[in-house]
Design an enzyme around this catalytic site. Structure first.
Site, PDB file in Angstrom:
ATOM      1  N   ASP A 123      43.047  37.470  35.265  1.00 41.56           N
ATOM      2  CA  ASP A 123      44.562  36.778  36.034  1.00 41.56           C
ATOM      3  C   ASP A 123      44.549  35.377  35.956  1.00 41.56           C
ATOM      4  OD1 ASP A 123      42.561  37.407  37.601  1.00 41.56           O
ATOM      5  OD2 ASP A 123      43.910  38.177  39.031  1.00 41.56           O
ATOM      6  N   HIS A 164      33.493  33.160  42.373  1.00 40.79           N
ATOM      7  CA  HIS A 164      33.613  34.525  41.669  1.00 40.79           C
ATOM      8  C   HIS A 164      33.495  35.063  39.939  1.00 40.79           C
ATOM      9  CE1 HIS A 164      34.918  35.750  45.967  1.00 40.79           C
ATOM     10  NE2 HIS A 164      36.211  34.566  45.269  1.00 40.79           N
TER      11      HIS A 164
HETATM   12  O1  RIB Z   1      38.892  38.441  44.815  1.00 41.51           O
HETATM   13  C1  RIB Z   1      38.327  37.162  43.677  1.00 41.51           C
HETATM   14  C2  RIB Z   1      39.468  37.998  42.233  1.00 41.51           C
HETATM   15  O2  RIB Z   1      40.162  38.167  42.453  1.00 41.51           O
HETATM   16  C3  RIB Z   1      38.791  36.820  41.128  1.00 41.51           C
HETATM   17  O3  RIB Z   1      38.747  37.556  39.907  1.00 41.51           O
HETATM   18  C4  RIB Z   1      39.746  35.465  41.380  1.00 41.51           C
HETATM   19  O4  RIB Z   1      40.483  35.662  40.128  1.00 41.51           O
HETATM   20  C5  RIB Z   1      41.319  37.142  41.987  1.00 41.51           C
HETATM   21  O5  RIB Z   1      41.755  37.683  40.577  1.00 41.51           O
HETATM   22 CA    CA Z   2      40.372  36.495  37.912  1.00 44.42          CA
END
Ligand code: RIB
Ligand code: CA
Length: 335
Positions: free
Chosen positions: A11, A242
């Site tokens: 995303d 992340h």
């Molecule tokens: O909570 C972090 C995640 O949520 C990551 O993948 C960030 O890009 C959002 O999609």
């Molecule tokens: Ca993401």
């Protein structure tokens, strides 16, 4: 070094952009296709960002498929512009790619790739799990066709980041996440427990900005926006890592220190627990003994610090290696 075929579901998203660049730079990954899903931005905006990033990186040949706009229940909530900017990539303006979207949905692409690479395809999911759930509906044999699935999402012992208990990727489509986590496959879950504990510092960002490569420079600019959000959490300019951390675990370039295999479910109720990943962490008290029937490997900590590896991998590839030549030849520069 073995190179694995990869399907990326994302995303895009600042940390998704870092994960994508990292995968392109990884000799262990051969990215065969990318699907987008609404999360940080709509699936359509995420697809645009992905196409533009691929062009900047000299990899415009990798097909990008549009995925789910809405979660399985309800509708897309508008994304997270306060974290990723209105355009999803920290208001950095990339040159627009002339390449169009693939003539298949993200879920169809995943199923096609799984059949083309039976038993060897690796799936990396770094957004809400809507497309993966749809692919499971299209092809119930998917768990046997895929070699590995790695998911950035959830919170095992840590608090959530979008509700007190829920992490954004899971909370944005809990019904899809429940289907994916209960499917007949082994999952590596990369939750907030480990991603919030591995941060990129301002010194790392400055290294990216000082690069001669347009890709690291663009990522450094995007991170300026991301750091402003995370400064409110960590008290200094830096950010959690992340999605690139999930990518590094998926290719096997970083190793978990503690990663118990547990039972995991997703709360799909309408109460305050909605979107929570209910991981059975009771083994903590006994050093995590083996649990019969458990399928979810939950990464809690790493053997080594991640940020230096991430920065080195990006700079080595996009400054000195194949990425530089390809990017400079095909891309122009980030604004
Ligand atoms: O909570 C972090 C995640 O949520 C990551 O993948 C960030 O890009 C959002 O999609
Ligand atoms: Ca993401």
């Amino acid at each position: 070094m073995t190179s694995h075929p990869f399907y990326l579901d994302c995303d895009t998203g600042i940390d998704d952009a870092l994960a994508l660049a990292y995968l392109l730079a990884s000799p262990q990954a051969d990215v065969q296709g990318i699907g987008t899903v609404s999360g940080n931005v709509s699936a359509a905006v995420g697809a645009r960002n992905t196409l533009d990033l691929l062009q900047l990186a000299g990899h415009a040949h990798i097909p990008v498929a549009l995925g789910a706009h809405d979660p399985l229940a309800g509708s897309f909530g508008g994304g997270a512009p306060w974290v990723h900017g209105e355009n999803g990539i920290g208001e950095v303006a990339l040159s627009a790619s002339a390449v169009g979207l693939a003539a298949e949905t993200a879920a169809e692409m995943l199923v096609r790739l799984a059949h083309q690479h039976p038993g060897t395809l690796r799936v990396l999911a770094i957004g809400p799990l809507s497309n993966i759930a749809e692919a499971l509906r299209l092809e119930p044999e998917l768990p046997r066709l895929v070699e590995e699935i790695t998911i950035m999402g959830g919170a095992a012992l840590a608090p959530g980041n979008i509700t007190p208990v829920a992490e954004a990727n899971i909370a944005n489509d809990p019904e899809a996440a429940a289907l994916v986590l209960s499917a007949d496959w082994d999952i590596t879950l990369v939750p907030l427990d480990v991603t919030m504990a591995n941060v990129l510092e301002e010194s790392h960002r400055q290294e990216l900005l000082a690069s001669s490569g347009p890709v690291p420079r663009a990522l450094g600019e995007m991170l300026g926006y991301y750091f402003r959000f995370y400064e409110g959490i960590y008290g200094r300019p830096c950010s959690a890592m992340h999605d690139p951390l999930a990518a590094a675990l998926a290719v096997g370039a970083v190793k978990p220190a503690l990663a118990p295999v547990v039972r995991a479910a997703v709360d799909t109720s309408s109460g305050p627990g909605r979107g929570q990943t209910v991981c059975d962490m009771r083994g903590l008290y006994a050093g995590y003994p083996e649990v019969k029937g458990a399928r979810c490997r939950v990464v809690l900590s790493l053997e080594e610090e991640f940020a230096p590896h991430l920065v080195d991998a990006l700079l080595d590839f996009f400054e000195d290696g194949e990425g530089t030549t390809a990017a400079l030849a095909s891309a122009g520069s980030a604004a």
